[in-house]
Design a protein around this motif. Structure first.
Motif, PDB file in Angstrom:
ATOM      1  N   GLU A  64       0.825  -1.206   0.000  1.00  0.00           N
ATOM      2  CA  GLU A  64       0.000   0.000   0.000  1.00  0.00           C
ATOM      3  C   GLU A  64       0.861   1.258   0.000  1.00  0.00           C
ATOM      4  O   GLU A  64       1.886   1.330   0.681  1.00  0.00           O
ATOM      5  CB  GLU A  64      -0.905  -0.009   1.235  1.00  0.00           C
ATOM      6  N   VAL A  65       0.430   2.260  -0.758  1.00  0.00           N
ATOM      7  CA  VAL A  65       1.086   3.565  -0.809  1.00  0.00           C
ATOM      8  C   VAL A  65       0.075   4.616  -0.371  1.00  0.00           C
ATOM      9  O   VAL A  65      -1.083   4.585  -0.789  1.00  0.00           O
ATOM     10  CB  VAL A  65       1.609   3.877  -2.224  1.00  0.00           C
ATOM     11  N   VAL A  66       0.538   5.578   0.453  1.00  0.00           N
ATOM     12  CA  VAL A  66      -0.329   6.636   0.949  1.00  0.00           C
ATOM     13  C   VAL A  66       0.020   7.949   0.252  1.00  0.00           C
ATOM     14  O   VAL A  66       1.199   8.338   0.202  1.00  0.00           O
ATOM     15  CB  VAL A  66      -0.194   6.793   2.479  1.00  0.00           C
ATOM     16  N   VAL A  67      -0.994   8.630  -0.285  1.00  0.00           N
ATOM     17  CA  VAL A  67      -0.833   9.930  -0.928  1.00  0.00           C
ATOM     18  C   VAL A  67      -1.642  10.947  -0.133  1.00  0.00           C
ATOM     19  O   VAL A  67      -2.880  10.911  -0.137  1.00  0.00           O
ATOM     20  CB  VAL A  67      -1.302   9.909  -2.399  1.00  0.00           C
ATOM     21  N   ALA A  79       5.886   5.428   0.712  1.00  0.00           N
ATOM     22  CA  ALA A  79       5.882   4.053   0.213  1.00  0.00           C
ATOM     23  C   ALA A  79       6.978   3.250   0.903  1.00  0.00           C
ATOM     24  O   ALA A  79       7.938   3.805   1.442  1.00  0.00           O
ATOM     25  CB  ALA A  79       6.079   4.034  -1.304  1.00  0.00           C
ATOM     26  N   ASP A  80       6.853   1.926   0.818  1.00  0.00           N
ATOM     27  CA  ASP A  80       7.816   1.038   1.487  1.00  0.00           C
ATOM     28  C   ASP A  80       9.048   0.760   0.641  1.00  0.00           C
ATOM     29  O   ASP A  80      10.075   0.333   1.178  1.00  0.00           O
ATOM     30  CB  ASP A  80       7.144  -0.298   1.834  1.00  0.00           C
ATOM     31  N   SER A  81       8.961   0.962  -0.671  1.00  0.00           N
ATOM     32  CA  SER A  81      10.084   0.634  -1.565  1.00  0.00           C
ATOM     33  C   SER A  81      10.202   1.693  -2.643  1.00  0.00           C
ATOM     34  O   SER A  81       9.258   2.443  -2.921  1.00  0.00           O
ATOM     35  CB  SER A  81       9.857  -0.738  -2.211  1.00  0.00           C
ATOM     36  N   LEU A 347       8.443  13.075  -1.616  1.00  0.00           N
ATOM     37  CA  LEU A 347       8.604  11.632  -1.775  1.00  0.00           C
ATOM     38  C   LEU A 347       9.274  11.085  -0.519  1.00  0.00           C
ATOM     39  O   LEU A 347      10.366  11.525  -0.153  1.00  0.00           O
ATOM     40  CB  LEU A 347       9.465  11.315  -3.012  1.00  0.00           C
ATOM     41  N   ARG A 348       8.630  10.123   0.113  1.00  0.00           N
ATOM     42  CA  ARG A 348       9.149   9.640   1.401  1.00  0.00           C
ATOM     43  C   ARG A 348       9.088   8.120   1.458  1.00  0.00           C
ATOM     44  O   ARG A 348       8.019   7.517   1.218  1.00  0.00           O
ATOM     45  CB  ARG A 348       8.326  10.253   2.533  1.00  0.00           C
ATOM     46  N   CYS A 349      10.221   7.514   1.763  1.00  0.00           N
ATOM     47  CA  CYS A 349      10.239   6.093   2.093  1.00  0.00           C
ATOM     48  C   CYS A 349       9.754   5.939   3.531  1.00  0.00           C
ATOM     49  O   CYS A 349      10.186   6.687   4.423  1.00  0.00           O
ATOM     50  CB  CYS A 349      11.646   5.525   1.953  1.00  0.00           C
ATOM     51  N   SER A 350       8.877   4.974   3.782  1.00  0.00           N
ATOM     52  CA  SER A 350       8.338   4.801   5.130  1.00  0.00           C
ATOM     53  C   SER A 350       9.446   4.485   6.124  1.00  0.00           C
ATOM     54  O   SER A 350       9.387   4.904   7.286  1.00  0.00           O
ATOM     55  CB  SER A 350       7.265   3.711   5.140  1.00  0.00           C
ATOM     56  N   CYS A 356      15.867   1.990   0.363  1.00  0.00           N
ATOM     57  CA  CYS A 356      14.861   3.022   0.036  1.00  0.00           C
ATOM     58  C   CYS A 356      15.323   4.326   0.688  1.00  0.00           C
ATOM     59  O   CYS A 356      14.929   4.648   1.823  1.00  0.00           O
ATOM     60  CB  CYS A 356      13.496   2.593   0.557  1.00  0.00           C
ATOM     61  N   PRO A 357      16.184   5.103   0.003  1.00  0.00           N
ATOM     62  CA  PRO A 357      16.883   6.220   0.649  1.00  0.00           C
ATOM     63  C   PRO A 357      16.216   7.582   0.528  1.00  0.00           C
ATOM     64  O   PRO A 357      16.844   8.596   0.849  1.00  0.00           O
ATOM     65  CB  PRO A 357      18.218   6.223  -0.098  1.00  0.00           C
ATOM     66  N   PHE A 358      14.948   7.662   0.097  1.00  0.00           N
ATOM     67  CA  PHE A 358      14.364   8.950  -0.252  1.00  0.00           C
ATOM     68  C   PHE A 358      13.496   9.530   0.872  1.00  0.00           C
ATOM     69  O   PHE A 358      12.603   8.871   1.388  1.00  0.00           O
ATOM     70  CB  PHE A 358      13.533   8.835  -1.529  1.00  0.00           C
ATOM     71  N   ASP A 359      13.800  10.761   1.217  1.00  0.00           N
ATOM     72  CA  ASP A 359      12.967  11.582   2.098  1.00  0.00           C
ATOM     73  C   ASP A 359      13.199  13.015   1.640  1.00  0.00           C
ATOM     74  O   ASP A 359      14.006  13.749   2.196  1.00  0.00           O
ATOM     75  CB  ASP A 359      13.372  11.392   3.555  1.00  0.00           C
ATOM     76  N   VAL A 360      12.468  13.426   0.599  1.00  0.00           N
ATOM     77  CA  VAL A 360      12.830  14.620  -0.152  1.00  0.00           C
ATOM     78  C   VAL A 360      11.575  15.339  -0.625  1.00  0.00           C
ATOM     79  O   VAL A 360      10.558  14.710  -0.933  1.00  0.00           O
ATOM     80  CB  VAL A 360      13.736  14.234  -1.358  1.00  0.00           C
TER      81      VAL A 360
END
Length: 884
Positions: A64-67, A79-81, A347-350, A356-360
């Motif tokens: 599941e992805v949350v927007v 998202a998880d990945s 964009l955020r990795c949970s 999964c290195p993104f928190d931007v």
């Protein structure tokens, strides 16, 4: 016997009664039609609006992805990945902006005629010749496995949305397109469609191709009557060199930093109090003349067009700020567009980790995965156009399918393509290329004129007409384009490297990949460091410098390579405490081993920003609001210069005299309600046209930045022959100024009435947001569906708030600060942002232009970044659920 008492006399209806019935019938039918059309339009419009709450099946997701969307519709995706994260980004971009994405990919692939018919065939021929999409495909093939997976996941998300909708369900544009082009079918999205948009942005920021073309055409026009030396003198007067002795450069001294990837434990440089002469001192030594002599000040602080493509960015150390942490500001200047070229997103990795290195968060382009400008949880960055010369025109001698190189004929590279035309016959296109690049003469009037004029740089001299070298060669002349963006590059990877940078070394490693378009990159981090890096594939030239077209048959004029990244200008923690970029020269030519350009912005915006930073810092620690105030500064220095000189000029009539008097009390701010600003800009327009355009042999007036320095020099030299113009019957500086002042008054009376105090710049300089496709269809009812405005705006040419306009055409705003952001490294949630239109590309959607009024008034919105702040700001939540 007739019963007369029962008979009822019915009067015969006259012609008026019949007309009344007809009119009523027509009106009734019209009302029915209008209501039906309105219902159809409303139904069609709303059916394309995306679902932003609840749940949606999303085939291809692994989890599941949350927007989450805030009050402006700005999404944060968690998202998880990485596969799911970029899948969801593609899905959300398609929800809000798919027609824009589809149109863009047709532009980048030279296939616009497939949408809109024969009228776009010539555009397609030019774009197909440049071969952007072909180059993008090469870049995709060269991507590493991880980066390729990002683009493929993004494309899968776009295509998942396309599988759920079609035609008018995607957007209103497809409903209208279906009337004109019913056979059109939307194609699946491909990774190359994303990468190709970077080529379009490079073209938008190509800087000096027009200048080089303009110079060549000007010399060709005057060449028959003017000696080469005199022609070159005129060019140098109209295209003056950058005034390094008085105006700021971005990098007064290159910092010594470790090579990218090397280990270092170096401490940050100290700020402000450093006395080390070997450490760069930025541009704090530039003196700002508030000046009793405005002409003297203008000769030091020379203005920028504002009408051109450019940008402002700066970063301030915590040594100067209220919080003790850096502030970073950025406002790229681009052509006004609806929807805006930018799309705000986070964009955020949970769970942020190596996998999964993104928190931007920040600004991206619809159709492109990742974040282009913004910040992650550690690092912030901004862009301005580097304005280096990365494109050259070459005059080629072509004989059949061959061209001349160093005394020998070599074969042209020839490929055949087909332009598909909606509703018409296909067009066969032959594309020919030399070692320098595609031949572009024959496709546009200007490039063809360059080939016909045959003017080029031959060493340090100009050659008119047939040169000895070229005249001995058989064949016809043609023009080819050598441009870095036509080579496969690595910018497609650089975006993700920026998004995940943790320190200045990572930032520079990302910059090393950011080759096209070349940008000034500024930097700040939560450890208090600030920096600058000039990236890009910057050519090393042979015999010429690219200021004028060069002889393609002589290989000594070829590019010989590119500047090594570690030799490009870099700054880290300068003792001044700030770094400012505004398209001005990067470094003094005398201090750098390589040629970069001769077509810089002339330094006004950079000087003004530096001055404001220093003045505000002198009054106390800088705040984020100070940064926003600087972004909205409207001071017009050329107007000040004109106000000063007009004080000694006699103008005829009470009206013109009252108008000139406005200038003496004007604060030089191009504010929306300013009468003085209205008159100053109209006066400037008439003066420039009388000096350069209203002549038997017009001179170019395209760049107001360049004209600022040229006219400033003329104001200081009353005896210059350009002040005399026999065509309009004026002789000398005073006569020219008086005529221009009187003409400006007459024009403003016609536009805004004869009471000068009621004039206003915002009404003249208003911005109408025009949709790139149907907004310029020429069909008024359709244009009304898509376009918005006008909006009154301030700013203008040669000011920090660079809302540009076209001299001699209109005062309407054409180029804009396309977005504004101020990032606070002490608390990312205290950052602010805004862009020109809104998140949605759907006409009549609440987020179509809901940011425009704030943009016009310089108001920015809080930028929620941390999970808690995002939760608090969330209005809509959509959950994308794996299907199956």
């Amino acid at each position: 016997m007739t019963n007369d008492s029962a008979a009822i006399a019915v009067p015969r209806r006259g012609v008026g009664g019949k007309i009344g019935r007809i009119v009523f019938g027509v009106l009734a039918a019209f009302v029915v039609i209008v209501v039906a059309v309105a219902f159809f339009v409303v139904w069609t419009v709303h059916r394309s609006f995306p679902q932003t709450t609840g749940e949606l099946d999303a085939p291809g997701l692994s989890a599941e992805v949350v927007v989450q969307r805030d009050a402006l519709g700005v999404p944060t995706i968690t998202a998880d990945s990485t596969d799911d994260l970029f899948y969801a980004q593609g899905f959300v971009h398609a929800q809000d902006r798919f027609f824009e994405m589809d149109f863009r990919r047709h532009v980048t692939s030279g296939r616009v005629a497939e949408l809109f018919g024969e009228s776009q065939a010539a555009t397609d021929m030019f774009l197909r010749t440049l071969g952007w999409h072909e180059t993008a495909e090469q870049e995709v093939e060269a991507l590493d496995e991880t980066t390729l997976s990002y683009y493929e996941a993004y494309a899968a998300g776009v295509n998942a949305y396309l599988d759920s909708r079609d035609g008018a369900d995607l957007s209103l544009e497809y409903a209208i397109l279906g009337i004109q082009n019913p056979d059109y079918q939307v194609e699946p999205w491909q990774p190359a469609d994303s990468v190709a948009w970077l080529k379009a942005m490079a073209w938008d920021l190509r800087t000096n191709i027009e200048d080089e073309t303009e110079r060549a055409l000007l010399i060709a026009e005057i060449g028959d009557d003017t000696a080469p030396a005199d022609s070159l003198t005129l060019l140098e007067q109209l295209y003056p060199a950058y005034p390094f002795d008085s105006n700021p450069v971005i990098v007064p001294k290159i910092s010594t930093v470790p090579a990218v990837g090397s280990e270092t434990d170096a401490e940050p440089a100290s700020f402000i109090d450093s006395t080390d002469d070997d450490v760069q001192t930025a541009i704090s030594t530039i003196e700002w003349e508030e000046a009793d002599s405005v002409i003297a000040a203008a000769s030091i602080l020379l203005g920028d067009a504002g009408e051109g493509i450019g940008s402002n960015s700066w970063v301030v150390s915590g040594a100067l700020t209220e919080t003790g942490m850096p502030l970073l500001a950025n406002d790229p200047h681009l052509g006004a567009a609806l929807p805006s070229v930018w799309y705000q997103m986070q964009l955020r990795c949970s769970t942020v980790n190596d996998e999964c290195p993104f928190d931007v968060g920040g600004f991206t382009f619809s159709g492109l995965p990742g974040i282009v400008i913004g910040h992650n949880d550690t690092v912030a960055w901004g862009f301005t156009n580097l304005t280096t010369d990365v494109a050259d025109l070459y005059i080629e001698k072509v004989d059949g399918d061959s061209y001349w190189r160093d005394g020998a004929l070599v074969p042209l590279d020839v490929r055949e393509e087909k332009i598909v035309v909606a509703g018409g016959d296909d067009i066969d296109l032959t594309i020919r290329s030399t070692v320098h690049g595609p031949i572009i003469s024959g496709l546009t009037a200007d490039f063809t004129g360059v080939a016909d004029g045959l003017v080029m740089a031959d060493g340090s001299a100009l050659t008119h007409g047939e040169s000895d070298a070229a005249g001995a060669l058989s064949g016809e002349y043609a023009v080819s384009l050598r441009w870095t963006a036509l080579d496969a590059g690595t910018t497609a990877s650089a975006i993700f490297a920026l998004d995940t940078a943790r320190d200045f070394d990572d930032f520079r490693a990302a910059a090393a990949l950011f080759d096209v378009p070349a940008q000034n990159l500024i930097y700040a981090d939560i450890d208090g460091n600030i920096g600058y890096q000039a990236p890009g594939r910057l050519p090393i030239r042979g015999a010429g410098d690219g200021w004028l077209p060069q002889p393609g048959w002589d290989s000594s004029y070829d590019w010989t390579g590119f500047i090594e990244f570690e030799e490009l200008p870099v700054v880290y923690n300068p003792p001044s405490g700030y770094i400012v970029t505004a398209n001005n020269a990067i470094i003094d030519d005398a201090d750098y081993d390589y040629f970069l350009s001769r077509d810089w912005d002339y330094g006004y915006r950079g000087s003004r920003i530096v001055n404001l930073i220093e003045r505000k810092a002198a009054d106390g620690p800088l705040t984020a609001q100070d940064m926003r105030d600087i972004q909205n500064d409207n001071e017009m220095w050329i107007g000040k210069a004109l106000a000063h000189v007009m004080g000694d000029v006699e103008v005829a009539g009470e009206g013109p005299q009252a108008a000139v008097a406005l200038l003496r009390s004007w604060d030089a701010q191009n504010n929306i309600d300013s009468a003085g600003a209205a008159y100053a800009n109209v006066l400037w327009s008439h003066l420039v046209q009388n000096l350069f355009q209203n002549r038997d042999e017009p001179l170019p007036i395209t760049s107001q930045s360049r004209l600022f320095i040229v006219v400033s020099e003329l104001l200081a030299n009353p005896d210059d022959p350009l002040w005399t113009n026999d065509t309009i019957g004026v002789e000398g500086q005073e006569a020219m100024l008086a005529l221009s002042a009187e003409q400006a008054y007459d024009e403003l009376v016609g536009l805004q009435g004869n009471v000068p105090s009621t004039w206003n710049w915002g009404g003249l300089h208003a911005l109408t947001l025009t949709n790139d496709t149907f907004g310029s269809s020429g069909i008024v009812p359709i244009e009304m569906l898509f376009n918005r405005g006008p909006y009154r705006v301030g700013g203008g040419a040669s000011v920090v708030n660079a809302t540009g306009w076209n001299l001699g055409t209109s005062y309407e705003t054409t180029t804009v600060p396309s977005m504004r952001m101020v990032i606070d490294l002490s608390d990312f949630d205290a950052s602010t942002w805004n862009h020109l239109t809104g998140a949605s590309g759907h006409p009549f959607h609440p987020h179509y232009v809901d940011q425009t009024e704030d943009w016009a008034n310089g108001i920015q919105t809080p930028w929620a970044f941390s999970p808690g702040a995002v939760d608090e700001a969330t209005i809509d939540t959509l959950r994308l659920i794996p299907k199956g």
